[in-house]
Design a protein around this motif. Structure first.
Motif, PDB file in Angstrom:
ATOM      1  N   THR A   1       0.835  -1.265   0.111  1.00  0.00           N
ATOM      2  CA  THR A   1       0.190  -0.033   0.062  1.00  0.00           C
ATOM      3  C   THR A   1       0.734   1.426  -0.003  1.00  0.00           C
ATOM      4  O   THR A   1       0.672   2.224  -0.897  1.00  0.00           O
ATOM      5  N   ALA A   2       2.094   1.329   0.647  1.00  0.00           N
ATOM      6  CA  ALA A   2       2.848   2.486   0.860  1.00  0.00           C
ATOM      7  C   ALA A   2       3.226   2.712  -0.227  1.00  0.00           C
ATOM      8  O   ALA A   2       3.469   3.710  -1.089  1.00  0.00           O
ATOM      9  N   ILE A   3       3.955   1.737  -1.238  1.00  0.00           N
ATOM     10  CA  ILE A   3       4.643   1.928  -2.606  1.00  0.00           C
ATOM     11  C   ILE A   3       3.637   2.364  -3.495  1.00  0.00           C
ATOM     12  O   ILE A   3       3.980   3.369  -4.352  1.00  0.00           O
ATOM     13  N   ILE A   4       2.502   1.719  -3.788  1.00  0.00           N
ATOM     14  CA  ILE A   4       1.487   2.171  -4.719  1.00  0.00           C
ATOM     15  C   ILE A   4       1.043   3.464  -4.290  1.00  0.00           C
ATOM     16  O   ILE A   4       0.859   4.325  -5.346  1.00  0.00           O
ATOM     17  N   SER A   5       0.921   4.011  -2.943  1.00  0.00           N
ATOM     18  CA  SER A   5       0.354   5.158  -2.713  1.00  0.00           C
ATOM     19  C   SER A   5       1.575   6.271  -3.032  1.00  0.00           C
ATOM     20  O   SER A   5       1.123   7.216  -3.849  1.00  0.00           O
ATOM     21  N   GLU A   6       2.646   6.025  -2.854  1.00  0.00           N
ATOM     22  CA  GLU A   6       3.775   6.808  -3.328  1.00  0.00           C
ATOM     23  C   GLU A   6       4.091   7.029  -4.854  1.00  0.00           C
ATOM     24  O   GLU A   6       4.120   8.226  -5.220  1.00  0.00           O
ATOM     25  N   VAL A   7       4.188   5.676  -5.636  1.00  0.00           N
ATOM     26  CA  VAL A   7       4.400   5.933  -6.807  1.00  0.00           C
ATOM     27  C   VAL A   7       3.254   6.355  -7.856  1.00  0.00           C
ATOM     28  O   VAL A   7       3.552   6.972  -8.865  1.00  0.00           O
ATOM     29  N   ALA A   8       2.024   5.623  -7.398  1.00  0.00           N
ATOM     30  CA  ALA A   8       0.876   6.011  -8.347  1.00  0.00           C
ATOM     31  C   ALA A   8       0.242   7.318  -7.773  1.00  0.00           C
ATOM     32  O   ALA A   8      -0.725   8.005  -8.363  1.00  0.00           O
ATOM     33  N   GLU A   9       0.643   7.996  -6.813  1.00  0.00           N
ATOM     34  CA  GLU A   9       0.428   9.250  -6.255  1.00  0.00           C
ATOM     35  C   GLU A   9      -1.286   9.185  -6.004  1.00  0.00           C
ATOM     36  O   GLU A   9      -1.932   9.900  -6.547  1.00  0.00           O
ATOM     37  N   VAL A  10      -1.821   8.384  -5.179  1.00  0.00           N
ATOM     38  CA  VAL A  10      -2.967   8.081  -4.689  1.00  0.00           C
ATOM     39  C   VAL A  10      -2.903   7.979  -3.075  1.00  0.00           C
ATOM     40  O   VAL A  10      -1.701   7.676  -2.520  1.00  0.00           O
ATOM     41  N   LYS A  11      -4.022   8.169  -2.496  1.00  0.00           N
ATOM     42  CA  LYS A  11      -3.917   8.164  -1.058  1.00  0.00           C
ATOM     43  C   LYS A  11      -4.158   6.881  -0.743  1.00  0.00           C
ATOM     44  O   LYS A  11      -4.715   6.038  -1.313  1.00  0.00           O
TER      45      LYS A  11
END
Lengths: 61, 61, 61, 61, 61, 61
Positions: free
Chosen positions: E25-35
């Motif tokens: 979750t942390a990676i996807i939030s950071e890379v894809a720029e979503v909450k």
């Protein structure tokens, strides 16, 4: 032999996909204790007219 | 009522897809003991930038 | 790197699954022109109360 | 937190998709007793050369 | 609104799943720029008799 | 030939599944203009330790 599928709205760059692939593979390899080679990742891009939350298509938000 | 999903890199011809549909339906019908009509097959083609093994996108191989 | 997912009602024997895996891998390898090693197959067994056609659960047929 | 995936042949209008999203969300919210906001729907459109029933691609029907 | 599906062989502990959920979750939030709240993850555990690579079920390896 | 997959947390009764199957089939048949017989629905129940939103497994909420 984990298979990861990522469904997300279209619009990410190849560089973002590259980063997702690299970092998610590293985490799964480490946490699930498998070699990176057996982590396969599919990215499935969706158009805004093909995704809805709460009954509203993203194209209408 | 088997549903078969085949994820693969894009680039196969209609003739190859036709052959996959025909032959896989025959095998599933025979082995799982169901009528061919209830075997449904979906082919999901992926772009090389949307598939990764070992942390590397196929576009970068 | 084809990934095949087979959704079907539960109740097949391991021997039937073995045969499905062997034969479907051979066909995909031949038709899609990939090595057998990169054909991955997932079998997803469904309970009769979790599958419906025409609005009727299989448990009610 | 239901996630609904609808695979269907391409060719529906945005208005049809809008109606599917609205009505299916309402039903799932009511029957599964969850808030509409947590019902997510993905529509996956398939080309006729990528879907087969009974061993025959839809493009050949 | 990314949806991540992780197919893997059964046998991971709840603690491993917890770690996968948190870190991915942390990676996807950071890379894809979503909450982080809009990153949903499904883990799909497979029995060894339901997964095959190279035509061989994992139960036979 | 729509195929609908519903991923949701386990715990629904057969009666709730029956109602989901009936009502969703009716809507898809009407909106997508297909016969009810060709609407297939799969329900995929997840354990609370296998589903996460915002990085937290449902078992930990």
């Amino acid at each position: 032999m984990p298979i990861v599928t990522i469904d997300l709205l279209e619009g990410r760059t190849v560089q973002q996909k590259r980063e997702l692939a690299e970092k998610i593979t590293a985490i799964i390899s480490e946490v699930a204790e498998v070699k990176p080679e057996v982590v396969w990742i599919k990215i499935n891009e969706m158009k805004k007219e093909n995704f809805s939350t709460g009954g509203t298509l993203k194209i209408d938000v």
